[in-house]
Design an enzyme around this catalytic site. Structure first.
Site, PDB file in Angstrom:
ATOM      1  N   GLU A 121      -4.320 -14.777   2.233  1.00 63.37           N
ATOM      2  CA  GLU A 121      -4.306 -13.610   3.117  1.00 63.37           C
ATOM      3  C   GLU A 121      -5.720 -13.259   3.551  1.00 63.37           C
ATOM      4  OE1 GLU A 121      -3.085  -8.852   3.131  1.00 63.37           O
ATOM      5  OE2 GLU A 121      -2.339 -10.159   1.531  1.00 63.37           O
ATOM      6  N   ARG A 161     -24.952  -8.346  34.815  1.00 65.68           N
ATOM      7  CA  ARG A 161     -25.553  -7.019  34.940  1.00 65.68           C
ATOM      8  C   ARG A 161     -27.065  -7.142  35.132  1.00 65.68           C
ATOM      9  NH1 ARG A 161     -24.310  -1.746  36.211  1.00 65.68           N
ATOM     10  NH2 ARG A 161     -25.627  -0.304  35.026  1.00 65.68           N
ATOM     11  N   SER A 210      -6.075  -0.058  -2.702  1.00 64.12           N
ATOM     12  CA  SER A 210      -6.403  -1.324  -3.358  1.00 64.12           C
ATOM     13  C   SER A 210      -5.976  -1.344  -4.825  1.00 64.12           C
ATOM     14  CB  SER A 210      -7.914  -1.586  -3.256  1.00 64.12           C
ATOM     15  OG  SER A 210      -8.316  -1.701  -1.901  1.00 64.12           O
ATOM     16  N   THR A 259       0.816  -1.214   0.000  1.00 66.09           N
ATOM     17  CA  THR A 259       0.000   0.000   0.000  1.00 66.09           C
ATOM     18  C   THR A 259       0.849   1.264   0.000  1.00 66.09           C
ATOM     19  OG1 THR A 259      -1.693  -1.185   1.240  1.00 66.09           O
ATOM     20  CG2 THR A 259      -1.848   1.203   1.201  1.00 66.09           C
ATOM     21  N   GLU A 303     -16.062  -3.390  -0.476  1.00 65.68           N
ATOM     22  CA  GLU A 303     -16.483  -3.022  -1.822  1.00 65.68           C
ATOM     23  C   GLU A 303     -15.661  -3.754  -2.885  1.00 65.68           C
ATOM     24  OE1 GLU A 303     -18.050  -0.522   1.076  1.00 65.68           O
ATOM     25  OE2 GLU A 303     -15.913  -0.856   0.698  1.00 65.68           O
ATOM     26  N   PRO A 342       0.675   5.814  -0.156  1.00 68.81           N
ATOM     27  CA  PRO A 342      -0.204   6.934   0.206  1.00 68.81           C
ATOM     28  C   PRO A 342      -1.241   7.264  -0.859  1.00 68.81           C
ATOM     29  CG  PRO A 342       2.054   7.433   0.817  1.00 68.81           C
ATOM     30  CD  PRO A 342       2.099   6.148   0.050  1.00 68.81           C
TER      31      PRO A 342
END
Length: 381
Positions: free
Chosen positions: A242, A268, A133, A127, A367, A129
């Site tokens: 991955e 609780r 993707s 990756t 996406e 800046p």
């Protein structure tokens, strides 16, 4: 349902790793979160116990356990305790396979023994800046200078950025081809390699995520990993496991969020009885449990497909999409059922909520996963 996914030997491996985590990791997690870093000696301690890169062959000091279920166990147990800084899945089942699959004999002999012992921590730098993707938009480049490569550029969002000794760097080597990318093994010690600032993140606070910079960095020709201009192909080949690793972590994190929420709602009280006794709470917990177990069953199936060599890019995208979105739903419900305490950082569910958000982003956003799946259905525009 009882999971019948693992062998007895793998169950023993799980118990051993779980015990090691309870002794060597859990007592220190708060300190690591504050420091934003896991000490290097912890990696070496994990290596000494055989918990790093179990797939590596015995010839290089590994266990020779080329079965993704071992990686699954490592990822699950780390997620159960919410440890995000000791990125063993990144090191072992995302980075190590690049060396195993594409490395030369000399590269394997040089690096794999240290990878197994924890002396060499791995990272992968894709990756940039200006290019997330979109790998075709990569600007980091390596120029052939005859007897060496000259590497220039920058990378961002690099996990293990501080702790790593060796980084797998993707760089453009053919400017005329959109996918003219190659992979390089880049040692931190080389002149021209600068580690930038440690990035402050919403979650994953013990994970050392950094920027990396390369300025006229000279690389020997033998540091090319795999085929020249074949980096894009190699990256695509490795993205399926991955994303499977991400799916494993997402389901296990959802299981952990469910467990802490069930425990909290049993303890609780409101209006004179435990929260878990209220129909709205019970029904939401039932939905959460159902989603977690569906996710576990699907991920187990994907792991077996990976072992058989049948895991496709679409399969992995489906697994990563559904489990990461499911995790988001489960941790959100967990925060809601904790009420105001779900907004307090002292409660595990709050950290889980922050940590979970990245799952729908890294290794390809939801996406992008939908685009891959739809193309697999023959629905290209």
């Amino acid at each position: 349902m009882t999971r019948t996914h693992y062998t007895e030997e793998q169950s023993i491996f799980r118990r051993s790793f779980r015990g090691w985590l309870q002794k060597n990791v859990v007592p220190h997690q708060e300190d690591w979160r504050k420091a934003g870093l896991v000490p290097r000696e912890v990696w070496r301690a994990a290596g000494a116990q055989g918990f790093l890169s179990p797939m590596v062959a015995e010839d290089y000091g590994g266990a020779g356990c080329d079965d993704f279920r071992y990686d699954q166990i490592l990822g699950e147990e780390l997620s159960y305790i919410g440890e995000t800084g000791l990125m063993i899945p990144l090191h072992s089942c995302i980075c190590t396979p690049y060396l195993v699959a594409f490395g030369t004999l000399e590269q394997k002999q040089r690096w794999l023994p240290g990878v197994v012992t924890g002396e060499v921590v791995l990272a992968v730098a894709m990756t940039e800046p200006g290019a997330g993707s979109d790998l075709a938009g990569m600007r980091t480049n390596a120029v052939d200078k005859g007897d060496h490569w000259l590497l220039n550029g920058s990378k961002t969002f690099i996990s293990n950025g501080l702790n790593s000794e060796l980084v797998i760097v993707a760089a453009r080597t053919h400017p005329e081809q959109s996918h003219g990318i190659s992979l390089f093994l880049v040692e931190k010690s080389r002149a021209g390699f600068t580690v930038g600032r440690k990035l402050e993140k919403l979650g994953l606070h013990s994970q050392d995520t950094c920027e990396l910079f390369f300025s006229d960095l000279k690389l020997p020709k033998e540091n090319l990993l795999g085929d020249l201009h074949g980096g894009f192909k190699h990256l695509m080949q490795m993205l399926a496991p991955e994303r499977l690793s991400c799916a494993i972590g997402a389901v296990a994190a959802a299981r952990a969020a469910l467990d802490v929420t069930v425990a909290y709602t049993k303890e609780r009280t409101a209006f004179g009885k435990p929260l878990a006794a209220m129909p709205t709470t019970r029904h939401r917990l039932a939905e959460m449990k159902t989603e977690v177990e569906i996710g576990e069953a699907y991920v187990d199936r994907l792991v077996l497909a990976q072992n058989a060599g049948d895991l496709t890019v679409v399969d992995a995208a489906q697994g990563k999409l559904w489990t990461s979105e499911m995790l988001g739903r489960v941790v959100d419900a967990g925060v809601q059922l904790h009420g105001g305490y779900g907004f307090m950082m002292e409660y595990p569910i709050t950290r889980m909520y922050a940590d979970a958000r990245i799952m729908r982003i890294y290794a390809g956003t939801s996406e992008i996963m939908k685009e891959i799946i739809s193309r697999g259905m023959g629905l290209e525009a």
